[in-house]
Design a protein around this motif. Structure first.
Motif, PDB file in Angstrom:
ATOM      1  N   SER A 348       0.840  -1.202   0.000  1.00 24.45           N
ATOM      2  CA  SER A 348       0.000   0.000   0.000  1.00 24.45           C
ATOM      3  C   SER A 348       0.869   1.244   0.000  1.00 24.45           C
ATOM      4  CB  SER A 348      -0.911   0.016   1.231  1.00 24.45           C
ATOM      5  OG  SER A 348      -1.799  -1.091   1.206  1.00 24.45           O
ATOM      6  N   VAL A 349       0.523   2.199  -0.876  1.00 23.22           N
ATOM      7  CA  VAL A 349       1.273   3.443  -0.973  1.00 23.22           C
ATOM      8  C   VAL A 349       0.375   4.606  -0.572  1.00 23.22           C
ATOM      9  CG1 VAL A 349       2.843   2.563  -2.741  1.00 23.22           C
ATOM     10  CG2 VAL A 349       0.699   3.662  -3.436  1.00 23.22           C
ATOM     11  N   ASP A 350       0.979   5.788  -0.467  1.00 24.87           N
ATOM     12  CA  ASP A 350       0.271   6.947   0.074  1.00 24.87           C
ATOM     13  C   ASP A 350      -0.495   7.740  -0.978  1.00 24.87           C
ATOM     14  OD1 ASP A 350       2.633   7.764  -1.118  1.00 24.87           O
ATOM     15  OD2 ASP A 350       3.226   9.119   0.495  1.00 24.87           O
ATOM     16  N   GLY A 351      -0.748   7.145  -2.134  1.00 22.90           N
ATOM     17  CA  GLY A 351      -1.608   7.736  -3.154  1.00 22.90           C
ATOM     18  C   GLY A 351      -2.637   6.722  -3.578  1.00 22.90           C
ATOM     19  N   GLY A 352      -2.901   6.654  -4.893  1.00 20.50           N
ATOM     20  CA  GLY A 352      -3.836   5.654  -5.375  1.00 20.50           C
ATOM     21  C   GLY A 352      -4.695   6.171  -6.508  1.00 20.50           C
ATOM     22  N   MET A 353      -5.957   5.759  -6.517  1.00 24.31           N
ATOM     23  CA  MET A 353      -6.823   6.083  -7.639  1.00 24.31           C
ATOM     24  C   MET A 353      -7.130   7.568  -7.745  1.00 24.31           C
ATOM     25  SD  MET A 353     -10.336   4.343  -6.158  1.00 24.31           S
ATOM     26  CE  MET A 353     -11.209   4.480  -7.710  1.00 24.31           C
ATOM     27  N   SER A 354      -6.878   8.340  -6.726  1.00 26.80           N
ATOM     28  CA  SER A 354      -7.079   9.788  -6.840  1.00 26.80           C
ATOM     29  C   SER A 354      -5.983  10.446  -7.667  1.00 26.80           C
ATOM     30  CB  SER A 354      -7.142  10.436  -5.450  1.00 26.80           C
ATOM     31  OG  SER A 354      -5.949  10.216  -4.745  1.00 26.80           O
ATOM     32  N   ASP A 355      -4.808   9.836  -7.746  1.00 23.40           N
ATOM     33  CA  ASP A 355      -3.742  10.403  -8.580  1.00 23.40           C
ATOM     34  C   ASP A 355      -3.497   9.584  -9.844  1.00 23.40           C
ATOM     35  OD1 ASP A 355      -1.429   8.424  -8.015  1.00 23.40           O
ATOM     36  OD2 ASP A 355      -1.943   9.095  -6.003  1.00 23.40           O
ATOM     37  N   ASN A 356      -4.067   8.375  -9.928  1.00 18.20           N
ATOM     38  CA  ASN A 356      -3.987   7.579 -11.149  1.00 18.20           C
ATOM     39  C   ASN A 356      -5.224   6.691 -11.243  1.00 18.20           C
ATOM     40  OD1 ASN A 356      -3.434   6.036 -13.371  1.00 18.20           O
ATOM     41  ND2 ASN A 356      -1.385   5.405 -12.723  1.00 18.20           N
ATOM     42  N   ILE A 357      -6.225   7.190 -11.931  1.00 16.90           N
ATOM     43  CA  ILE A 357      -7.492   6.473 -12.078  1.00 16.90           C
ATOM     44  C   ILE A 357      -7.443   5.466 -13.216  1.00 16.90           C
ATOM     45  CG2 ILE A 357      -8.508   8.137 -13.683  1.00 16.90           C
ATOM     46  CD1 ILE A 357     -10.349   6.283 -10.827  1.00 16.90           C
ATOM     47  N   VAL A 385      -1.242  -1.049  -4.255  1.00 17.54           N
ATOM     48  CA  VAL A 385      -2.583  -0.500  -4.071  1.00 17.54           C
ATOM     49  C   VAL A 385      -2.499   0.845  -3.364  1.00 17.54           C
ATOM     50  CG1 VAL A 385      -3.682  -2.768  -4.071  1.00 17.54           C
ATOM     51  CG2 VAL A 385      -2.906  -1.771  -1.912  1.00 17.54           C
ATOM     52  N   GLY A 386      -3.610   1.596  -3.458  1.00 12.05           N
ATOM     53  CA  GLY A 386      -3.657   2.917  -2.851  1.00 12.05           C
ATOM     54  C   GLY A 386      -4.289   2.904  -1.486  1.00 12.05           C
ATOM     55  N   LYS A 387      -4.532   4.106  -0.979  1.00 12.95           N
ATOM     56  CA  LYS A 387      -5.034   4.285   0.378  1.00 12.95           C
ATOM     57  C   LYS A 387      -6.533   4.539   0.437  1.00 12.95           C
ATOM     58  CE  LYS A 387      -4.223   8.234   2.404  1.00 12.95           C
ATOM     59  NZ  LYS A 387      -3.449   9.304   3.060  1.00 12.95           N
ATOM     60  N   HIS A 388      -7.199   4.477  -0.702  1.00 15.00           N
ATOM     61  CA  HIS A 388      -8.602   4.864  -0.753  1.00 15.00           C
ATOM     62  C   HIS A 388      -9.535   3.735  -0.333  1.00 15.00           C
ATOM     63  CE1 HIS A 388      -7.606   8.671  -2.611  1.00 15.00           C
ATOM     64  NE2 HIS A 388      -6.781   8.011  -3.399  1.00 15.00           N
ATOM     65  N   CYS A 389     -10.737   4.112   0.026  1.00 17.34           N
ATOM     66  CA  CYS A 389     -11.724   3.166   0.538  1.00 17.34           C
ATOM     67  C   CYS A 389     -12.463   2.502  -0.622  1.00 17.34           C
ATOM     68  CB  CYS A 389     -12.697   3.892   1.471  1.00 17.34           C
ATOM     69  SG  CYS A 389     -13.704   2.773   2.443  1.00 17.34           S
ATOM     70  N   GLU A 390     -11.709   1.802  -1.463  1.00 15.77           N
ATOM     71  CA  GLU A 390     -12.236   1.085  -2.617  1.00 15.77           C
ATOM     72  C   GLU A 390     -11.380  -0.151  -2.846  1.00 15.77           C
ATOM     73  OE1 GLU A 390     -14.791   1.608  -4.655  1.00 15.77           O
ATOM     74  OE2 GLU A 390     -15.431   3.586  -3.922  1.00 15.77           O
ATOM     75  N   SER A 391     -12.001  -1.310  -3.023  1.00 16.15           N
ATOM     76  CA  SER A 391     -11.219  -2.512  -3.307  1.00 16.15           C
ATOM     77  C   SER A 391     -10.568  -2.440  -4.686  1.00 16.15           C
ATOM     78  CB  SER A 391     -12.102  -3.756  -3.216  1.00 16.15           C
ATOM     79  OG  SER A 391     -13.188  -3.667  -4.114  1.00 16.15           O
TER      80      SER A 391
END
Length: 461
Positions: A348-357, A385-391
């Motif tokens: 898990s990294v400190d970004g995710g789908m908010s910076d790469n959808i 994977v990112g930090k967002h609340c989405e599988s």
């Protein structure tokens, strides 16, 4: 998506993993086509870009961050400009746009396409010459068209009869004669994701060639005599590696050029064949060099014009992501590493789908490497994977990383220059990362990191 990519998404990957990944023994290797040109691994094992360590970038600018190799971006601009020496090369504003990049594109002699009022405003704020712009879009508002005309945008790519009417009314009112291209839907379906293939009939862009709308649009413009019909525009998609689609598209759009000449006595002087050339996101991708693309596409246009007894029109080309996409990587910090019952390791990294959808939206594939050090540990097949609340918050579906990957490591994902920052969001109220340009041993922020104050500033309570 190719079948072996799909197979990598689910089920038992086995000990070898999918064939398109790097081999397990190469977790420290940098595959050249995936990375900006000045990226290297230093003796200590950490990555450097433009002579600056990623550890220093993280310390100064934080993570996540988009890191732009300015020398690489400029070199890619020049590569396409020089390869298509007799054509106008358009940088795709939608791929990534900010004032600093606009100025780089201008300095390197490229043209610029925009597809919204905001992109137009950014280009004008940076001082880009309006006459070297093209304005795309299937639903340009009256105000956007007015602004384009006021600014003197060189080419407006008209996309509907409604737009032709709107633009004609504006031109009459202002006493101007805007240059236009008619966007033609040529019925060529590019070998790409359904949502980024743009020339088959069942989609929102352009005038149908088969149904006769494209000729009717040209006839309407010529009959009105208000707009300056400069030529035709075709775009068959993006992330395209095979030029055979351009051959079919050129043949079909030039057949319309021939029809206009024969029926109306007008030989249109310009042709924009689009582009959307592919880049390497993983080792399975093998993009062509700009010089090879130019040679093949120029030959296609010349051959088709010869067959139709047409003068070769002034060509425009739109490389799309191929200019800025490979020039950027995203730098993350690892937060947690979780082995799920021996099935898979989640990093898990400190970004995710908010910076790469793109992974979630297009099922796109990416690569990754531990950037802050080298490792002698055995490789493991991991999912970043990112930090967002989405599988579905996945950055890299499958990649070999060292088994000792741990919290605090820096992780770099290449090929994120196009459609990552431009499609970024504030999902989960996460501020968007900065864009940091690096060159000659120094870094500078060209788009600052958003803050919680920025988020709250729009919330009027």
């Amino acid at each position: 998506m190719r079948a072996h990519e799909a197979g990598a998404l689910h089920g038992d990957l086995g000990s070898r993993g999918p064939a398109w990944l790097r081999t397990p023994g190469d977790v420290n290797a940098l595959v050249p086509q995936l990375w900006p040109r000045t990226v290297a691994r230093a003796d200590a094992g950490d990555l450097t870009v433009g002579g600056v360590s990623v550890a220093d970038l993280a310390a100064e600018h934080g993570t996540p961050a988009y890191v732009l190799d300015e020398d690489d971006l400029r070199a890619r601009c020049r590569d396409f400009r020089d390869a298509f020496a007799d054509a106008d090369v358009y940088y795709a504003g939608k791929s990534f746009l900010c004032k600093a990049v606009v100025r780089i594109v201008a300095e390197e002699g490229l043209f610029l396409d925009v597809c919204s009022g905001g992109e137009l405003a950014t280009a004008l704020a940076a001082g880009f010459p309006a006459e070297r712009m093209g304005f795309h879009g299937n639903n340009k508002s009256v105000r956007e068209l007015e602004r384009a005309v006021e600014a003197g945008v060189g080419r407006i790519i008209v996309d509907s009869f409604t737009e032709i009417d709107r633009l004609t009314a504006i031109a009459r009112r202002t006493g101007t004669r805007p240059g236009v291209l008619v966007r033609v839907t040529v019925g060529v379906e590019a070998h790409t994701h359904e949502f980024i293939a743009t020339a088959h009939e069942d989609q929102k862009f352009g005038f149908s060639l088969q149904g006769g709308a494209a000729f009717a649009a040209c006839a309407k413009i010529l009959d009105e005599g208000v707009l300056d019909l400069r030529g035709l525009h075709s775009h068959i998609g993006s992330q395209i590696f095979d030029t055979s689609g351009f051959e079919v598209a050129a043949r079909r759009v030039l057949s319309l050029q021939e029809q206009v000449r024969d029926a109306r006595g007008v030989e249109l002087p310009e042709l924009d064949l689009g582009g959307g050339f592919g880049i390497a996101y993983t080792t399975q991708d093998d993009p062509s060099a700009p010089a090879d693309l130019a040679k093949r596409i120029t030959k296609i246009v010349e051959s088709e014009c010869d067959l139709a007894s047409l003068r070769v029109p002034k060509l425009s080309i739109e490389p799309g992501r191929a200019i800025v996409g490979p020039a950027v990587f995203t730098l993350y910090e690892v937060g947690t590493v979780k082995d799920v019952d021996g099935i898979r390791t989640y990093v898990s990294v400190d970004g995710g789908m908010s910076d790469n959808i793109r992974t979630a939206l297009y099922d796109a594939s990416y690569s990754a490497t531990v950037a802050s050090r080298a490792s002698d540990a055995e490789p493991i097949l991991a999912r970043v994977v990112g930090k967002h609340c989405e599988s579905g918050d996945i950055v890299v579906k499958d990649e070999f990383l060292p088994a000792d990957v741990q919290p605090g490591d820096l992780l770099a994902v290449p090929g994120t220059g196009a459609y990552c920052r431009s499609m970024a969001s504030n999902y989960n109220h996460v501020p968007r990362p900065p864009v940091v340009a690096v060159r000659d041993g120094a870094s500078r922020v060209i788009v600052r990191r958003e803050t919680e104050d920025d988020l709250l500033a729009l919330d009027v309570g």
